[in-house]
Scaffold this motif. Structure first.
Motif, short mmCIF file in Angstrom:
data_model
loop_
_atom_site.label_atom_id
_atom_site.label_comp_id
_atom_site.label_asym_id
_atom_site.label_seq_id
_atom_site.Cartn_x
_atom_site.Cartn_y
_atom_site.Cartn_z
N LEU A 63 0.85 -1.36 -0.09
CA LEU A 63 0.00 -0.05 0.36
C LEU A 63 1.04 1.43 -0.03
N PRO A 64 1.75 1.40 0.85
CA PRO A 64 2.80 2.45 0.98
C PRO A 64 3.49 2.53 -0.66
N HIS A 65 4.02 1.58 -1.05
CA HIS A 65 4.66 1.48 -2.17
C HIS A 65 3.57 2.30 -3.50
N PHE A 66 2.33 1.77 -3.34
CA PHE A 66 1.44 2.26 -4.36
C PHE A 66 1.15 3.73 -4.13
N TYR A 67 0.70 4.01 -2.88
CA TYR A 67 -0.18 5.17 -2.67
C TYR A 67 0.53 6.25 -1.67
N LYS A 68 1.99 6.05 -1.44
CA LYS A 68 2.65 7.16 -0.44
C LYS A 68 2.31 8.51 -1.45
N SER A 69 2.65 8.48 -2.65
CA SER A 69 2.50 9.54 -3.50
C SER A 69 1.45 9.60 -4.55
N LEU A 243 -12.30 3.88 11.52
CA LEU A 243 -11.15 2.76 11.50
C LEU A 243 -10.49 2.53 10.12
N GLU A 244 -11.20 2.58 9.19
CA GLU A 244 -10.79 2.38 7.74
C GLU A 244 -9.76 3.42 7.51
N GLY A 245 -10.34 4.72 7.48
CA GLY A 245 -9.65 6.00 7.32
C GLY A 245 -8.42 6.15 7.97
N SER A 250 -2.48 5.76 8.54
CA SER A 250 -1.22 5.22 9.23
C SER A 250 -0.29 4.50 8.35
N VAL A 251 -0.91 3.91 7.26
CA VAL A 251 -0.23 3.10 6.42
C VAL A 251 0.68 3.98 5.15
N THR A 252 -0.27 4.95 4.64
CA THR A 252 -0.02 5.61 3.49
C THR A 252 -0.03 7.22 3.63
N GLY A 253 -0.78 7.73 4.87
CA GLY A 253 -0.62 8.82 5.01
C GLY A 253 -1.93 9.70 4.53
N HIS A 254 -2.70 8.92 3.95
CA HIS A 254 -3.91 9.53 3.40
C HIS A 254 -5.13 9.07 3.92
N PHE A 255 -5.83 9.55 4.68
CA PHE A 255 -6.82 9.24 5.54
C PHE A 255 -8.12 8.74 4.47
#
Length: 538
Positions: A63-69, A243-245, A250-255
């Motif tokens: 997830l962070p790899h896909f959606y950090k940016s 909770l989903e947000g 926490s994982v990608t920085g995007h609520f």
């Protein structure tokens, strides 16, 4: 000590026993018409792809790899939406872990949810009418072509229908408890809390679940009784949403990651996929990417009927449902009002709902109609079955009232099973060539396999994504084919739903040195342009 005596006759007539019989009958039909994984690279292929990420434990780290940016243009590929349906992906990956990767474990969650729909329908019929209406609706659902056909496929709409139905059942149980003068609303809180939480699970299955809010709101406006406990329904759903947000934060920085991706996916469709429009006025256009407006209205009326049976015929069943609705409107039977609200709100949204509203350069409002597909209609299965069941019991007051319901049920049962049989056979046949190739090569020494891109994905799945089996895309160029050594090649045959022919993915000429091992003799159809052949390449 005296032995407890059981009244066998009483047990055989008990609603619980009859419900179990209906569930076993449905399970028998599911086993008889079992289909499994049939379509790639459509929705089914995306669910297999994303479930495998959960299975191998790379879902969270990807997830962070896909959606950090996030992309600066805000566009997202439509296939990304499937990644945000964990309540469907997780059970599949869990059953893979327990039973291994195969068709049974892949659709086991769908099979169980279909059984759950039958149970939910019974209890809804019981609390709204009586146990007999509940039992009949459960039986009708067990044989409905659309639901039965998808109940053994990689179909997210079966679990979605189950969770939405269970949520509304719990909500109505809370309403009934509030209306009970004896109970004075005691213990009602748990029903609304559970209803909201279950709707949260439906939302984590597919975002379509939030349409149930529309049903509840219209119902409350109709009843004109809004009390403090209703806040618990909305509040408990909000807990799941938060909770989903927080997880995505926490994982990608995007609520609001899921909402951002959904919006970007819709924008991409509007830009890159061909669309048609209907001009309503100088300031308004109705726009759609795929199926035409009034798709569901035409579908339930049986027009137009495609040649293939991939779309099961449902017009006979819905003809009786429409007759039932007409009957209750004419006789002003208010007992079905809640079901009519449930069915009509969801149907109108499916038919006329939108995924976005945009304004173009000419200041014209573009109303983008929702994408349409036969399986999306399953969310109205429960209310339609209950309405029809109550109608059949209401016929008792007329002359021959016992005969008419029996004849109608018999017609629905026979035609439904007939259409399911046709559809199931065609769906199984469309992927049977690759399965046959997998079984055939299983009897030969393990070597690299070459075939087209669709075949590659199916074979990887059939091999349980085992890296020890080397499967490659076959080149189309003749000079590249001559460089392959000590391998197998699969060419021709059918592949998957929606693919009419695969000639463009196949080599035009086969080297003379290739040795033919197998050629099927199946009929040439609209989806099988040639016979499948398996070669050994020395």
């Amino acid at each position: 000590m005296k032995r407890k005596k059981y009244d066998v006759h009483k047990i055989l007539k008990s609603p619980t026993f009859l419900l179990v019989l209906i569930m076993l009958f449905a399970l028998f039909l599911q086993a008889n018409f079992f289909i499994g994984y049939t379509a790639h690279p459509s929705d089914e292929g995306m669910y297999i792809r994303d479930s495998y990420m959960m299975y191998e434990g790379t879902f969270i780290e990807n997830l962070p790899h896909f959606y950090k940016s996030l992309p600066s243009n805000g566009l997202h590929d439509p296939s990304e939406a499937f990644l945000f349906r964990p309540a469907f992906l997780f059970p599949m990956s869990l059953f893979w872990y327990v039973f291994g990767i195969n068709d049974f474990s892949t659709v086991l969650w769908v099979i169980l949810c279909f059984q759950g729909i039958i149970i939910v329908s019974y209890f809804l019929g019981n609390i709204l009418f009586n146990k007999y209406v509940g039992l009949l609706s459960a039986f009708l659902i067990s044989i409905l072509p659309l639901d039965l056909l998808y109940s053994t496929r990689v179909s997210i709409d079966i679990p979605l229908t189950f969770f939405m139905g269970l949520s509304f059942l719990l909500f109505l149980m809370g309403e009934k408890r509030m209306e009970s003068g004896k109970l004075n609303g005691r213990g009602v809180e748990k029903y609304y809390v559970l209803s909201g939480l279950v709707l949260g699970l439906a939302y984590l299955t597919k975002i379509t679940a939030i349409t149930l809010f529309g049903v509840v709101i219209v119902y409350l406006l109709y009843k004109r009784k809004i009390h403090k406990y209703h806040v618990l329904f909305f509040g408990s759903f909000l807990v799941i949403f938060l909770l989903e947000g927080l997880f995505y934060q926490s994982v990608t920085g995007h609520f609001f990651l899921r909402e951002v991706v959904d919006h970007g996916m819709i924008k991409s469709k509007h830009i890159y996929e061909p669309s048609q429009d209907i001009t309503i006025s100088n300031f308004l256009k109705l726009r759609y990417n795929e199926s035409s407006p009034l798709f569901y209205t035409k579908y339930i009326l049986g027009y137009p009927i495609p040649v293939e049976y991939f779309y099961p015929r449902i017009w006979i069943y819905y003809s009786f449902v429409l007759l039932s609705i007409l009957y209750f409107v004419i006789f002003r039977d208010r007992n079905v009002d809640v079901l009519l609200i449930w069915l009509l709100v969801l149907f109108l949204w499916l038919e006329f709902g939108f995924n976005s509203v945009t304004v173009d350069g000419s200041h014209v409002l573009n109303y983008w109609v929702l994408q349409k597909h036969d399986r999306y209609m399953m969310i109205i299965t429960i209310p339609s079955a209950l309405i029809l069941s109550y109608f059949l019991f209401s016929l008792k007051k007329f002359l021959g009232g016992k005969i008419f319901p029996f004849v109608i049920i018999l017609v629905i049962a026979l035609t439904s099973i007939h259409y399911v049989s046709l559809s199931a056979n065609e769906l199984k046949d469309v992927t049977s060539d690759i399965k046959d190739a997998y079984i055939f090569l299983g009897n030969y020494p393990k070597k690299p396999i070459y075939c087209d891109t669709i075949c590659v994905e199916f074979l990887k799945y059939y091999h349980g994504f085992d890296d020890s089996t080397k499967i490659f895309v076959i080149p189309k160029e003749y000079h590249k084919l001559k460089n392959i050594r000590d391998s197998y090649a699969i060419v021709g045959g059918s592949r998957t739903v929606g693919i009419c022919c695969i000639e463009d993915m196949q080599p035009k000429k086969i080297p003379e040195s290739w040795r033919l091992l197998y050629e099927d003799d199946k009929d040439i159809t609209s989806y099988r342009g040639s016979h499948m052949k398996i070669y050994y390449i020395p």
